[in-house]
Design a protein around this motif. Structure first.
Motif, PDB file in Angstrom:
ATOM      1  N   ILE A 110     -12.204   4.344  -5.405  1.00 56.48           N
ATOM      2  CA  ILE A 110     -10.928   4.625  -4.734  1.00 56.48           C
ATOM      3  C   ILE A 110     -10.583   3.429  -3.862  1.00 56.48           C
ATOM      4  O   ILE A 110     -11.409   2.967  -3.086  1.00 56.48           O
ATOM      5  CB  ILE A 110     -11.013   5.902  -3.874  1.00 56.48           C
ATOM      6  N   ASN A 111      -9.374   2.946  -4.001  1.00 58.01           N
ATOM      7  CA  ASN A 111      -8.874   1.841  -3.201  1.00 58.01           C
ATOM      8  C   ASN A 111      -7.583   2.323  -2.553  1.00 58.01           C
ATOM      9  O   ASN A 111      -6.508   2.225  -3.140  1.00 58.01           O
ATOM     10  CB  ASN A 111      -8.630   0.620  -4.091  1.00 58.01           C
ATOM     11  N   LYS A 112      -7.678   2.878  -1.354  1.00 57.23           N
ATOM     12  CA  LYS A 112      -6.530   3.475  -0.668  1.00 57.23           C
ATOM     13  C   LYS A 112      -6.499   2.978   0.769  1.00 57.23           C
ATOM     14  O   LYS A 112      -7.496   3.057   1.474  1.00 57.23           O
ATOM     15  CB  LYS A 112      -6.654   4.999  -0.689  1.00 57.23           C
TER      16      LYS A 112
ATOM     17  N   TRP B 272      -3.818  -7.882  12.304  1.00 55.93           N
ATOM     18  CA  TRP B 272      -2.657  -8.245  11.497  1.00 55.93           C
ATOM     19  C   TRP B 272      -2.988  -8.090  10.022  1.00 55.93           C
ATOM     20  O   TRP B 272      -4.045  -8.519   9.563  1.00 55.93           O
ATOM     21  CB  TRP B 272      -2.222  -9.679  11.786  1.00 55.93           C
ATOM     22  N   HIS B 273      -2.078  -7.473   9.274  1.00 55.21           N
ATOM     23  CA  HIS B 273      -2.254  -7.216   7.852  1.00 55.21           C
ATOM     24  C   HIS B 273      -1.116  -7.871   7.080  1.00 55.21           C
ATOM     25  O   HIS B 273       0.041  -7.798   7.495  1.00 55.21           O
ATOM     26  CB  HIS B 273      -2.223  -5.708   7.571  1.00 55.21           C
ATOM     27  N   ASN B 274      -1.441  -8.501   5.957  1.00 58.06           N
ATOM     28  CA  ASN B 274      -0.428  -9.094   5.082  1.00 58.06           C
ATOM     29  C   ASN B 274       0.008  -8.031   4.084  1.00 58.06           C
ATOM     30  O   ASN B 274      -0.790  -7.562   3.281  1.00 58.06           O
ATOM     31  CB  ASN B 274      -0.996 -10.307   4.349  1.00 58.06           C
ATOM     32  N   ILE B 275       1.288  -7.657   4.131  1.00 56.46           N
ATOM     33  CA  ILE B 275       1.827  -6.604   3.276  1.00 56.46           C
ATOM     34  C   ILE B 275       2.664  -7.232   2.169  1.00 56.46           C
ATOM     35  O   ILE B 275       3.459  -8.143   2.419  1.00 56.46           O
ATOM     36  CB  ILE B 275       2.714  -5.627   4.083  1.00 56.46           C
ATOM     37  N   VAL B 276       2.492  -6.725   0.937  1.00 56.48           N
ATOM     38  CA  VAL B 276       3.281  -7.168  -0.213  1.00 56.48           C
ATOM     39  C   VAL B 276       3.883  -5.935  -0.864  1.00 56.48           C
ATOM     40  O   VAL B 276       3.195  -4.933  -1.073  1.00 56.48           O
ATOM     41  CB  VAL B 276       2.411  -7.934  -1.235  1.00 56.48           C
ATOM     42  N   MET B 277       5.168  -6.003  -1.174  1.00 57.41           N
ATOM     43  CA  MET B 277       5.870  -4.915  -1.876  1.00 57.41           C
ATOM     44  C   MET B 277       6.566  -5.499  -3.097  1.00 57.41           C
ATOM     45  O   MET B 277       7.059  -6.618  -3.041  1.00 57.41           O
ATOM     46  CB  MET B 277       6.898  -4.250  -0.963  1.00 57.41           C
TER      47      MET B 277
ATOM     48  N   GLU C 206       1.357   3.288   2.680  1.00 53.89           N
ATOM     49  CA  GLU C 206       0.170   3.512   1.871  1.00 53.89           C
ATOM     50  C   GLU C 206       0.144   2.453   0.783  1.00 53.89           C
ATOM     51  O   GLU C 206       1.187   2.056   0.270  1.00 53.89           O
ATOM     52  CB  GLU C 206       0.199   4.893   1.222  1.00 53.89           C
ATOM     53  N   GLY C 207      -1.054   2.023   0.447  1.00 52.83           N
ATOM     54  CA  GLY C 207      -1.178   1.032  -0.605  1.00 52.83           C
ATOM     55  C   GLY C 207      -2.621   0.824  -0.979  1.00 52.83           C
ATOM     56  O   GLY C 207      -3.466   1.687  -0.756  1.00 52.83           O
ATOM     57  N   LYS C 208      -2.889  -0.358  -1.548  1.00 52.24           N
ATOM     58  CA  LYS C 208      -4.255  -0.691  -1.930  1.00 52.24           C
ATOM     59  C   LYS C 208      -4.574  -2.114  -1.522  1.00 52.24           C
ATOM     60  O   LYS C 208      -3.678  -2.965  -1.412  1.00 52.24           O
ATOM     61  CB  LYS C 208      -4.480  -0.466  -3.412  1.00 52.24           C
ATOM     62  N   LEU C 209      -5.830  -2.361  -1.299  1.00 46.51           N
ATOM     63  CA  LEU C 209      -6.319  -3.660  -0.872  1.00 46.51           C
ATOM     64  C   LEU C 209      -6.464  -4.568  -2.089  1.00 46.51           C
ATOM     65  O   LEU C 209      -6.998  -4.150  -3.119  1.00 46.51           O
ATOM     66  CB  LEU C 209      -7.683  -3.456  -0.219  1.00 46.51           C
TER      67      LEU C 209
ATOM     68  N   ILE D  99      -2.380  -6.121   1.509  1.00 45.99           N
ATOM     69  CA  ILE D  99      -2.158  -4.719   1.209  1.00 45.99           C
ATOM     70  C   ILE D  99      -0.960  -4.678   0.266  1.00 45.99           C
ATOM     71  O   ILE D  99       0.133  -5.100   0.634  1.00 45.99           O
ATOM     72  CB  ILE D  99      -1.840  -3.887   2.471  1.00 45.99           C
ATOM     73  N   VAL D 100      -1.163  -4.190  -0.956  1.00 47.54           N
ATOM     74  CA  VAL D 100      -0.058  -4.012  -1.898  1.00 47.54           C
ATOM     75  C   VAL D 100       0.467  -2.599  -1.659  1.00 47.54           C
ATOM     76  O   VAL D 100      -0.196  -1.612  -1.992  1.00 47.54           O
ATOM     77  CB  VAL D 100      -0.508  -4.205  -3.358  1.00 47.54           C
ATOM     78  N   ALA D 101       1.622  -2.511  -1.043  1.00 47.54           N
ATOM     79  CA  ALA D 101       2.181  -1.218  -0.645  1.00 47.54           C
ATOM     80  C   ALA D 101       2.680  -0.448  -1.863  1.00 47.54           C
ATOM     81  O   ALA D 101       3.275  -1.026  -2.778  1.00 47.54           O
ATOM     82  CB  ALA D 101       3.313  -1.408   0.354  1.00 47.54           C
TER      83      ALA D 101
END
Length: 152
Positions: free
Chosen positions: A4-6, A51-56, A77-80, A98-100
């Motif tokens: 699980i990658n959540k 700090w988290h890098n978010i990608v959508m 919510e996403g995955k690492l 984090i891929v949202a």
């Protein structure tokens, strides 16, 4: 058995989403998200910010570009994902993002009225790019609104 990658985060945007368009019209949005926690150490209140890098991607990125702004509070919510690349000197580097997969804008109703008067309720978006206004929590087993199934 699969793993699980959540990832679930609640934080503030560090800057407006940076939007790019790839070949074929695929939209990508990225931004930093700050999460903070407070604890006491030797009687002093300490705040630690991560700090988290978010990608959508695609529809979710389009929605983010319209509604998310620096400083806004968001639940996502996403995955690492960790990817590797070579820098200019040829050294292998790693980046964790984090891929949202979906997000919900949080905050007071007035936080959104000034920007989008017709979107004054909480906005929820997912990778399909569709949005839904949420008035009540859902019971995810029955699909009914939670207050419809409560006996009181």
């Amino acid at each position: 058995m699969s793993g699980i990658n959540k990832v679930i985060l609640v934080g503030h945007l560090g800057k407006d989403p940076e939007v790019r368009y790839l070949d074929g019209g695929v939209t990508v949005a990225s931004f930093p998200l700050a999460t903070s926690e407070t604890y006491n150490k030797d009687g002093k209140k300490i705040e630690q910010t991560e700090w988290h890098n978010i990608v959508m991607w695609r529809g979710l990125a389009d929605t983010a570009s319209k509604f998310l702004k620096k400083g806004k509070l968001v639940y996502l919510e996403g995955k690492l994902r960790t990817r590797s690349f070579e820098d200019r000197e040829g050294h292998k580097k790693y980046s964790t993002e984090i891929v949202a997969e979906n997000f919900t804008m949080l905050g007071r109703k007035t936080d959104f009225e000034s920007e989008q008067s017709d979107q004054s309720k909480q906005i929820k978006a997912d990778n399909s790019g569709e949005m839904a206004k949420e008035d009540r929590p859902m019971n995810y087993e029955s699909g009914e609104a939670a207050d419809d199934i409560l006996p009181f």
